[in-house]
Design an enzyme around this catalytic site. Structure first.
Site, PDB file in Angstrom:
ATOM      1  CB  CYS A  90      -0.919   0.003   1.218  1.00 54.84           C
ATOM      2  SG  CYS A  90      -2.041   1.418   1.294  1.00 54.84           S
ATOM      3  N   GLY A  91       0.828   2.021  -1.081  1.00 54.66           N
ATOM      4  CA  GLY A  91       1.707   3.188  -1.215  1.00 54.66           C
ATOM      5  C   GLY A  91       1.345   4.321  -0.288  1.00 54.66           C
ATOM      6  CG  HIS A  92      -2.785   5.720   1.250  1.00 54.39           C
ATOM      7  ND1 HIS A  92      -3.397   4.482   1.069  1.00 54.39           N
ATOM      8  CD2 HIS A  92      -3.291   6.214   2.411  1.00 54.39           C
ATOM      9  CE1 HIS A  92      -4.230   4.255   2.059  1.00 54.39           C
ATOM     10  NE2 HIS A  92      -4.195   5.287   2.880  1.00 54.39           N
ATOM     11  CG  HIS A 225      -6.799  -1.745  -5.978  1.00 59.98           C
ATOM     12  ND1 HIS A 225      -6.400  -2.951  -5.430  1.00 59.98           N
ATOM     13  CD2 HIS A 225      -6.644  -0.821  -4.983  1.00 59.98           C
ATOM     14  CE1 HIS A 225      -6.040  -2.768  -4.172  1.00 59.98           C
ATOM     15  NE2 HIS A 225      -6.174  -1.493  -3.880  1.00 59.98           N
ATOM     16  CB  CYS A 255      -3.801   5.026  -5.565  1.00 55.65           C
ATOM     17  SG  CYS A 255      -3.701   3.246  -5.270  1.00 55.65           S
ATOM     18  CB  THR A 257      -0.003  -0.136  -5.228  1.00 53.87           C
ATOM     19  OG1 THR A 257      -1.364   0.047  -4.818  1.00 53.87           O
ATOM     20  CG2 THR A 257       0.847  -0.467  -4.013  1.00 53.87           C
TER      21      THR A 257
END
Length: 336
Positions: A90-92, A225, A255, A257
């Site tokens: 999860c990037g964020h 997603h 986002c 990813t």
């Protein structure tokens, strides 16, 4: 199950929530975060639901739990928790977690300004800039990302047949670019995009079973997603997206990813090259700066190493109780 107490720190990354569990997380078994993620899902998913679902969370809630690294050369390991489950990456959430962890003293990096983080999807290298006690920005160098399939079709309610690509950036994304039956997210409300995504994602996974499985980790599979694109709000930005995840959420951040998957898609199509930056807007207009750091391969497929840079703000400290003997909604609920 009784009463359990979780000390949490809340923040948001470019508008999307991040809740770090400072204490109260379970002891997990496994030789990697991928294995420990599966253990958590089997034995402790009630913690995720209790902290992420209503009434303690909400439809967009996202968070993480920190663990010691498996390789002593790394700084820490992470488990991502959110309303949709436990994401491999999860990037964020990474940007928010790093900001919280540095500002609150939860981790002590071996090298100031640099962090090696073990995620279920793999090792993620991170840089950050700190001014006094505040973290100005966090830049993560993500896992290998690649365009898995392109020019697939599916029927979307109201719109008709739409064409999409599937790209991997830590999770599998179905990317819908503007086309004959979809003019771009600027012409649609968030509620409409959610309505379409709930049906289209399921139809994709039914129509293309077992097509999207990570070649090095079979626990990462299927389109989880939807990424709908459109015209940016700021003319200085390169693109804008609305990312659908979970059952009814639109990512308020661009986002991480998803940005990685977008970079991999554009690189594979010759629209970006190594070294190019891509300023990516969210549905609300907040921005990440993505970059194609280098070219690589994944299971024989052309792939990239992407980076994503963004910011996060810490705003709250919570002591949250989950007490199944006293509260009938201790384990959370969802309305829609």
């Amino acid at each position: 199950m009784g009463k359990h107490i979780f000390v949490c720190i809340d923040a948001h990354t470019c508008g999307n929530p991040v809740r770090v569990v400072k204490s109260g997380g379970p002891i997990l078994v496994g030789n990697s975060m991928s294995e420990k993620r599966l253990h958590f899902l089997k034995e402790f998913d009630w913690i995720r639901k209790g902290l992420m679902f209503e009434p303690r969370g909400h439809d967009m809630m996202s968070g993480s739990i920190l663990y010691p690294p498996h390789n002593p050369e790394n700084d820490f390991a992470i488990l991502f928790i959110e309303t949709s489950g436990c994401l491999p990456m999860c990037g964020h959430g990474t940007i928010g977690t790093i900001t919280i962890a540095i500002e609150e003293g939860l981790i002590q990096p071996k090298i100031p300004g640099k962090i090696k983080m073990e995620a279920p999807a793999g090792l993620v290298e991170i840089e950050y800039q700190q001014t006094n006690k505040k973290v100005d920005w966090v830049k993560l160098t993500n896992v290998k990302s690649y365009l898995a399939e392109e020019n697939l079709t599916v029927h979307c309610p109201e719109l008709g047949e739409i064409t999409f690509d599937v790209s991997y950036g830590g999770n599998y994304y179905a990317i819908v670019d503007p086309q004959k039956n979809f003019s771009g997210i600027q012409d649609f409300t968030a509620s409409k995009i959610i309505q379409y995504s709930q049906v289209v994602r399921d139809r994709i996974n039914v129509k293309f079973p077992n097509l999207f499985v990570h070649p090095e980790n079979e626990s990462i599979k299927d389109v989880t997603h939807m990424l709908w694109t459109g015209k940016p709000i700021d003319e200085k930005s390169d693109g804008r997206n609305a990312v659908f995840y979970g059952d009814k959420a639109i990512d308020r951040s661009p986002c991480g990813t998803g940005t990685s998957a977008r970079l991999a898609q554009l690189f594979a199509k010759g629209k970006l090259k190594v070294g190019d930056e891509f300023i990516h807007e969210s549905f609300i207009g907040s921005k990440f700066v993505g970059c194609v750091e280098k070219e690589t391969t994944l299971d024989g497929k052309r792939a990239i190493i992407p980076s994503v840079k963004g910011w996060s703000k810490v705003f709250g400290h919570n002591t949250i109780t989950i007490d199944t003997e006293d509260d009938p909604y201790a384990l959370g609920f969802q309305v829609i």
